[in-house]
Design a protein around this motif. Structure first.
Motif, PDB file in Angstrom:
ATOM      1  N   ASP A 149      40.633  47.769  30.149  1.00 48.07           N
ATOM      2  CA  ASP A 149      40.982  49.141  30.521  1.00 48.07           C
ATOM      3  C   ASP A 149      42.432  49.154  30.991  1.00 48.07           C
ATOM      4  O   ASP A 149      43.039  48.101  31.225  1.00 48.07           O
ATOM      5  CB  ASP A 149      40.060  49.681  31.612  1.00 48.07           C
ATOM      6  N   CYS A 150      42.980  50.362  31.150  1.00 43.13           N
ATOM      7  CA  CYS A 150      44.355  50.478  31.636  1.00 43.13           C
ATOM      8  C   CYS A 150      44.458  49.886  33.044  1.00 43.13           C
ATOM      9  O   CYS A 150      43.548  50.012  33.863  1.00 43.13           O
ATOM     10  CB  CYS A 150      44.785  51.944  31.658  1.00 43.13           C
ATOM     11  N   ASN A 151      45.578  49.240  33.302  1.00 43.33           N
ATOM     12  CA  ASN A 151      45.896  48.715  34.637  1.00 43.33           C
ATOM     13  C   ASN A 151      44.894  47.685  35.162  1.00 43.33           C
ATOM     14  O   ASN A 151      44.719  47.537  36.371  1.00 43.33           O
ATOM     15  CB  ASN A 151      46.037  49.869  35.644  1.00 43.33           C
ATOM     16  N   VAL A 152      44.200  46.990  34.261  1.00 45.55           N
ATOM     17  CA  VAL A 152      43.355  45.861  34.653  1.00 45.55           C
ATOM     18  C   VAL A 152      44.030  44.621  34.076  1.00 45.55           C
ATOM     19  O   VAL A 152      43.856  44.285  32.914  1.00 45.55           O
ATOM     20  CB  VAL A 152      41.918  46.004  34.112  1.00 45.55           C
ATOM     21  N   ALA A 153      44.831  43.972  34.890  1.00 45.92           N
ATOM     22  CA  ALA A 153      45.607  42.832  34.417  1.00 45.92           C
ATOM     23  C   ALA A 153      44.856  41.531  34.655  1.00 45.92           C
ATOM     24  O   ALA A 153      44.155  41.372  35.657  1.00 45.92           O
ATOM     25  CB  ALA A 153      46.958  42.799  35.123  1.00 45.92           C
ATOM     26  N   CYS A 154      45.033  40.609  33.744  1.00 43.61           N
ATOM     27  CA  CYS A 154      44.458  39.279  33.940  1.00 43.61           C
ATOM     28  C   CYS A 154      45.278  38.549  34.998  1.00 43.61           C
ATOM     29  O   CYS A 154      46.511  38.516  34.934  1.00 43.61           O
ATOM     30  CB  CYS A 154      44.481  38.492  32.625  1.00 43.61           C
ATOM     31  N   ALA A 155      44.599  37.974  35.973  1.00 46.06           N
ATOM     32  CA  ALA A 155      45.273  37.285  37.068  1.00 46.06           C
ATOM     33  C   ALA A 155      45.823  35.945  36.603  1.00 46.06           C
ATOM     34  O   ALA A 155      45.371  35.371  35.612  1.00 46.06           O
ATOM     35  CB  ALA A 155      44.291  37.076  38.217  1.00 46.06           C
ATOM     36  N   SER A 156      46.808  35.433  37.351  1.00 48.09           N
ATOM     37  CA  SER A 156      47.310  34.084  37.091  1.00 48.09           C
ATOM     38  C   SER A 156      46.210  33.093  37.448  1.00 48.09           C
ATOM     39  O   SER A 156      45.530  33.233  38.463  1.00 48.09           O
ATOM     40  CB  SER A 156      48.550  33.813  37.939  1.00 48.09           C
ATOM     41  N   LEU A 157      46.039  32.105  36.618  1.00 52.88           N
ATOM     42  CA  LEU A 157      44.972  31.132  36.824  1.00 52.88           C
ATOM     43  C   LEU A 157      45.562  29.766  37.183  1.00 52.88           C
ATOM     44  O   LEU A 157      46.642  29.400  36.712  1.00 52.88           O
ATOM     45  CB  LEU A 157      44.111  31.010  35.564  1.00 52.88           C
ATOM     46  N   ALA A 158      44.830  29.055  38.005  1.00 53.20           N
ATOM     47  CA  ALA A 158      45.270  27.722  38.409  1.00 53.20           C
ATOM     48  C   ALA A 158      45.290  26.783  37.217  1.00 53.20           C
ATOM     49  O   ALA A 158      44.273  26.629  36.516  1.00 53.20           O
ATOM     50  CB  ALA A 158      44.342  27.178  39.496  1.00 53.20           C
ATOM     51  N   HIS A 159      46.455  26.166  36.972  1.00 47.94           N
ATOM     52  CA  HIS A 159      46.609  25.147  35.937  1.00 47.94           C
ATOM     53  C   HIS A 159      46.134  25.627  34.561  1.00 47.94           C
ATOM     54  O   HIS A 159      45.586  24.843  33.776  1.00 47.94           O
ATOM     55  CB  HIS A 159      45.852  23.867  36.327  1.00 47.94           C
ATOM     56  N   ALA A 160      46.312  26.913  34.290  1.00 44.18           N
ATOM     57  CA  ALA A 160      45.825  27.446  33.012  1.00 44.18           C
ATOM     58  C   ALA A 160      46.630  28.658  32.572  1.00 44.18           C
ATOM     59  O   ALA A 160      47.275  29.324  33.379  1.00 44.18           O
ATOM     60  CB  ALA A 160      44.355  27.823  33.126  1.00 44.18           C
ATOM     61  N   THR A 161      46.557  28.895  31.286  1.00 45.61           N
ATOM     62  CA  THR A 161      47.127  30.113  30.719  1.00 45.61           C
ATOM     63  C   THR A 161      45.962  31.051  30.417  1.00 45.61           C
ATOM     64  O   THR A 161      44.977  30.647  29.797  1.00 45.61           O
ATOM     65  CB  THR A 161      47.873  29.805  29.405  1.00 45.61           C
TER      66      THR A 161
END
Length: 196
Positions: A149-161
């Motif tokens: 949905d709009c404005n639902v960003a994937c968070a930065s993940l530990a040691h991962a893309t």
């Protein structure tokens, strides 16, 4: 009984006779130039044009249409059906005749209050910036900043893309020797190799 005066009987029974510029409507002679009785038409119904005012009778005795009501237009140039186009909501005549709403990317258009707008987006696309010109510009199945949905960003993940896949944030790739041991996409690749 007293005799009836023949002149009185004739006066009572004599039909109403109208002049050449009149017609009989409900027992009264009315002018052929009156829109309220249909001008020179055989019937006495008032002139009527859908979504328009009646101007007057033309020189031939026909009803003549005046201006259209606000929000309507006579786009087919035929007066018999009046001002047939509701230009405040007609996608092919939006705000004026033959002013068609343009097709925009990944969307269906509509006309609202004489203005072209996005009616709905197709498939997984969304109109996140609320601008008409670029249509539904975001594919929420694959966009990391608008995942699902709009404005639902994937968070930065530990040691991962991270990556947006099918509208859900997931681990795309672990960094270095790290592994996603618990298969939980929310905490990235939490295990150092070999699973320390």
């Amino acid at each position: 009984s007293p005799p009836v005066d023949s002149t009185e009987a004739d006066a009572v029974e004599a039909p109403v006779k109208c002049t050449e510029t009149q017609k009989l409507c409900a027992g009264i002679c009315r002018a052929l130039s009156e829109p309220s009785v249909g001008c020179a038409a055989a019937e006495c119904a008032p002139c009527y044009f859908a979504n328009a005012v009646t101007a007057d009778c033309d020189p031939t005795g026909r009803c003549r249409m005046g201006s259209c009501f606000s929000g309507f237009h006579n786009c087919n140039d035929v007066t018999s059906d009046g001002c047939e186009t509701h230009s405040e909501m007609d996608v092919d005549n939006c705000g004026a005749c033959r002013l068609k709403c343009p097709v925009r990317a990944n969307s269906v258009q509509k006309c609202a209050a004489s203005k072209c707008e996005i009616d709905k987006c197709v498939a997984s696309y969304r109109d996140c910036n609320k601008l008409f010109d670029d249509g539904c510009e975001i594919n929420t199945d694959t966009d990391n900043a608008h995942c699902g949905d709009c404005n639902v960003a994937c968070a930065s993940l530990a040691h991962a893309t991270s990556a947006c896949t099918g509208g859900k944030c997931a681990v795309a790739k672990c960094e270095g020797n790290y592994v996603n041991c618990d298969r939980d996409e929310r905490n990235g690749c939490e295990c150092g190799y070999p699973n320390a």
